[in-house]
Scaffold this active site. Sequence first.
Site, PDB file in Angstrom:
ATOM      1  N   LYS A 109       0.852  -1.190   0.000  1.00  0.00           N
ATOM      2  CA  LYS A 109       0.000   0.000   0.000  1.00  0.00           C
ATOM      3  C   LYS A 109       0.888   1.240   0.000  1.00  0.00           C
ATOM      4  O   LYS A 109       1.782   1.366   0.842  1.00  0.00           O
ATOM      5  CB  LYS A 109      -0.905  -0.012   1.240  1.00  0.00           C
ATOM      6  CG  LYS A 109      -1.896   1.138   1.304  1.00  0.00           C
ATOM      7  CD  LYS A 109      -2.806   0.983   2.516  1.00  0.00           C
ATOM      8  CE  LYS A 109      -3.783   2.149   2.620  1.00  0.00           C
ATOM      9  NZ  LYS A 109      -4.650   2.026   3.811  1.00  0.00           N
ATOM     10  N   ASP A 248     -16.606   0.860  -0.076  1.00  0.00           N
ATOM     11  CA  ASP A 248     -15.316   0.388  -0.564  1.00  0.00           C
ATOM     12  C   ASP A 248     -14.334   0.152   0.578  1.00  0.00           C
ATOM     13  O   ASP A 248     -13.237  -0.381   0.346  1.00  0.00           O
ATOM     14  CB  ASP A 248     -14.718   1.359  -1.589  1.00  0.00           C
ATOM     15  CG  ASP A 248     -14.675   2.794  -1.080  1.00  0.00           C
ATOM     16  OD1 ASP A 248     -15.755   3.357  -0.862  1.00  0.00           O
ATOM     17  OD2 ASP A 248     -13.573   3.340  -0.905  1.00  0.00           O
TER      18      ASP A 248
END
Length: 312
Positions: A109, A248
Amino acid sequence: MTFAFDNSFHRTMEGFYAACEPDAASKPELVAFNDALAAELGLDRSGVSDAELAALLSGAALPDGAQPIALTYAGHQFGQFNPQLGDGRAHLLGEIVAPDARRFDIQLKGSGRTPYSRGGDGKAALGPVLREYLVSEAMHALGIPTTRSLAAVKTGDGVFREVFLPGAVLTRVAASHIRVGTFAYFAAHHGADAVRQLSDHAIARHYPAAADATNPYLAFFEAVVEAQAALIARWMQVGFVHGVMNTDNCSIAGETIDYGPCAFLDRYAADTVFSSIDRQGRYAFGNQPGIARWNMHRLAEALAGAVHAIGG
């Protein structure tokens, strides 16, 4: 360090992701490595230097067997449907199977642009990376289902967030990165057949008992609802405020995911918010159970065609 990848999503779910490689960090430096989690995953770091780990977990070098992808999904953001999101700054390297037979995603990430970056730089600053590392591991220690953090690596590159900040990459470990927004995207753009394919994968991976039900897709939905209810109850017990419970950011595996403007209450106040843009208090601490239910309604909408095709 050998990861022994077995990348089932890459292998069986073509069309549900975009293949893309992370950016190479210019000067990776290991800031933190979670030895306890590595042992749980069956990863042996003996004989591996910090410099080698930093390269493997920053995008500077790819582990053998990695097949980096960015996942496709949509999302209801503060109640409004955004039909195209996706991993804009994360690369899923692949999946490994731990010694106890549990399957985990290994994701970088803050590792650079993907086809879903929407003009962003795809990077992360060191501060938010360390926050997610610390908070996710604290949640795990509290017994709350969560993604985990394997490593934090400084990239040697700056990122601009009003001012220049040191860049970093987090190695995130999750049961999977399939979200309510993943189902919403494929329901909106590709219809019931794609939703059934995604559901079949999620059932096999997370809720195999649902496969034996009269209506597996309804049983899958019920299992996700139960997992979400149990998760939010644990949040409320410890005073955790997620901050941005968009669809999400809602994992169908029932894990806490995406630690942005999150925090723990110092004192009880149901209207506490931790997102500077949540001016209406949609995601305030006391609203979290209701928002979880709202998110499950959105999952029900996405699954409706698959459920009704079987009946139930």
